[in-house]
Scaffold this motif. Structure first.
Motif, PDB file in Angstrom:
ATOM      1  N   PHE A  11      -4.076   5.612  -5.454  1.00  0.00           N
ATOM      2  CA  PHE A  11      -3.263   5.149  -4.328  1.00  0.00           C
ATOM      3  C   PHE A  11      -3.751   3.811  -3.792  1.00  0.00           C
ATOM      4  CE2 PHE A  11      -1.706   9.478  -4.443  1.00  0.00           C
ATOM      5  CZ  PHE A  11      -0.346   9.228  -4.351  1.00  0.00           C
ATOM      6  N   HIS A  12      -5.033   3.573  -3.816  1.00  0.00           N
ATOM      7  CA  HIS A  12      -5.540   2.254  -3.430  1.00  0.00           C
ATOM      8  C   HIS A  12      -4.932   1.195  -4.353  1.00  0.00           C
ATOM      9  CE1 HIS A  12      -8.164  -0.964  -2.157  1.00  0.00           C
ATOM     10  NE2 HIS A  12      -8.425  -1.187  -3.432  1.00  0.00           N
ATOM     11  N   GLY A  13      -4.920   1.441  -5.646  1.00  0.00           N
ATOM     12  CA  GLY A  13      -4.327   0.502  -6.600  1.00  0.00           C
ATOM     13  C   GLY A  13      -2.837   0.319  -6.393  1.00  0.00           C
ATOM     14  N   MET A  14      -2.126   1.417  -6.148  1.00  0.00           N
ATOM     15  CA  MET A  14      -0.681   1.328  -5.958  1.00  0.00           C
ATOM     16  C   MET A  14      -0.344   0.570  -4.680  1.00  0.00           C
ATOM     17  SD  MET A  14       2.492   2.987  -4.682  1.00  0.00           S
ATOM     18  CE  MET A  14       1.805   4.381  -3.855  1.00  0.00           C
ATOM     19  N   PHE A  15      -1.054   0.856  -3.593  1.00  0.00           N
ATOM     20  CA  PHE A  15      -0.789   0.152  -2.336  1.00  0.00           C
ATOM     21  C   PHE A  15      -1.199  -1.320  -2.411  1.00  0.00           C
ATOM     22  CE2 PHE A  15      -0.955   4.379   0.148  1.00  0.00           C
ATOM     23  CZ  PHE A  15       0.426   4.525   0.067  1.00  0.00           C
ATOM     24  N   ARG A  74      -2.401  -0.783   5.388  1.00  0.00           N
ATOM     25  CA  ARG A  74      -3.745  -0.806   5.966  1.00  0.00           C
ATOM     26  C   ARG A  74      -4.592   0.383   5.532  1.00  0.00           C
ATOM     27  NH1 ARG A  74      -2.406  -3.459  11.456  1.00  0.00           N
ATOM     28  NH2 ARG A  74      -2.218  -5.588  10.705  1.00  0.00           N
ATOM     29  N   GLU A  75      -5.820   0.074   5.207  1.00  0.00           N
ATOM     30  CA  GLU A  75      -6.846   1.079   4.961  1.00  0.00           C
ATOM     31  C   GLU A  75      -7.954   0.838   5.966  1.00  0.00           C
ATOM     32  OE1 GLU A  75      -7.939   2.057   0.845  1.00  0.00           O
ATOM     33  OE2 GLU A  75      -6.469   0.534   0.246  1.00  0.00           O
ATOM     34  N   PRO A  76      -8.683   1.827   6.380  1.00  0.00           N
ATOM     35  CA  PRO A  76      -8.591   3.211   5.914  1.00  0.00           C
ATOM     36  C   PRO A  76      -7.331   3.890   6.452  1.00  0.00           C
ATOM     37  CG  PRO A  76     -10.173   3.073   7.706  1.00  0.00           C
ATOM     38  CD  PRO A  76      -9.705   1.664   7.413  1.00  0.00           C
ATOM     39  N   TYR A  77      -6.917   4.915   5.746  1.00  0.00           N
ATOM     40  CA  TYR A  77      -5.755   5.685   6.158  1.00  0.00           C
ATOM     41  C   TYR A  77      -6.125   6.565   7.346  1.00  0.00           C
ATOM     42  CZ  TYR A  77      -4.842   4.609   1.230  1.00  0.00           C
ATOM     43  OH  TYR A  77      -4.706   3.982   0.029  1.00  0.00           O
TER      44      TYR A  77
END
Length: 141
Positions: A11-15, A74-77
């Motif tokens: 999900f980090h890669g997709m976002f 935005r991260e962190p979720y």
């Protein structure tokens, strides 16, 4: 790898990919979409199917360079939960449109923030369905 977060890097890669789509040279290609999305994947927003299948996903993501100057997830979720092949993520997304008129609460910048809660179903390592609801952030903490 922590069994309760096996999809976190995915999900980090997709976002990260989605955040880069507003730059014209990063326009979505079928290869990019196939990396994250199943051939019959669906995006459902507030109970309405917004895209179903690769061609509709390509059209959906293809508008980013024309419509958005900036997209930032935005991260962190706020929330990240996995249960088997279901993932729930609550996050903020910042969007700055290419046209800056008439954006609610943006103080003339064209920039809006939304809080999103999304439930993802994963099949064979790709997103088969994304169900999401969102609302404009208006000073909430």
């Amino acid at each position: 790898m922590n069994a309760t977060a096996r999809y976190r890097d995915f999900f980090h890669g997709m976002f990260t990919w989605i955040s880069g789509l507003s730059e014209a040279e990063n326009a979505s290609t079928l290869d990019d979409i196939h990396r994250f999305w199943a051939a019959d994947a669906r995006i459902i927003t507030a109970g309405h199917v917004r895209a179903a299948g690769i061609e509709e996903l390509r059209k959906h993501f293809g508008i980013y360079p024309q419509q958005y100057e900036e997209v930032e997830i935005r991260e962190p979720y706020y929330t990240y939960l996995e249960s088997g092949d279901e993932v729930v993520i609550e996050y903020d997304i910042l969007i700055r449109g290419r046209r800056h008129e008439d954006a609610v609460g943006d103080e003339g910048t064209g920039r809006q923030e939304f809080r999103v809660i999304a439930i993802f179903s994963i099949t064979d390592g790709r997103i088969s369905e994304m169900r999401q609801v969102s609302g404009v952030r208006a000073g909430d903490a």
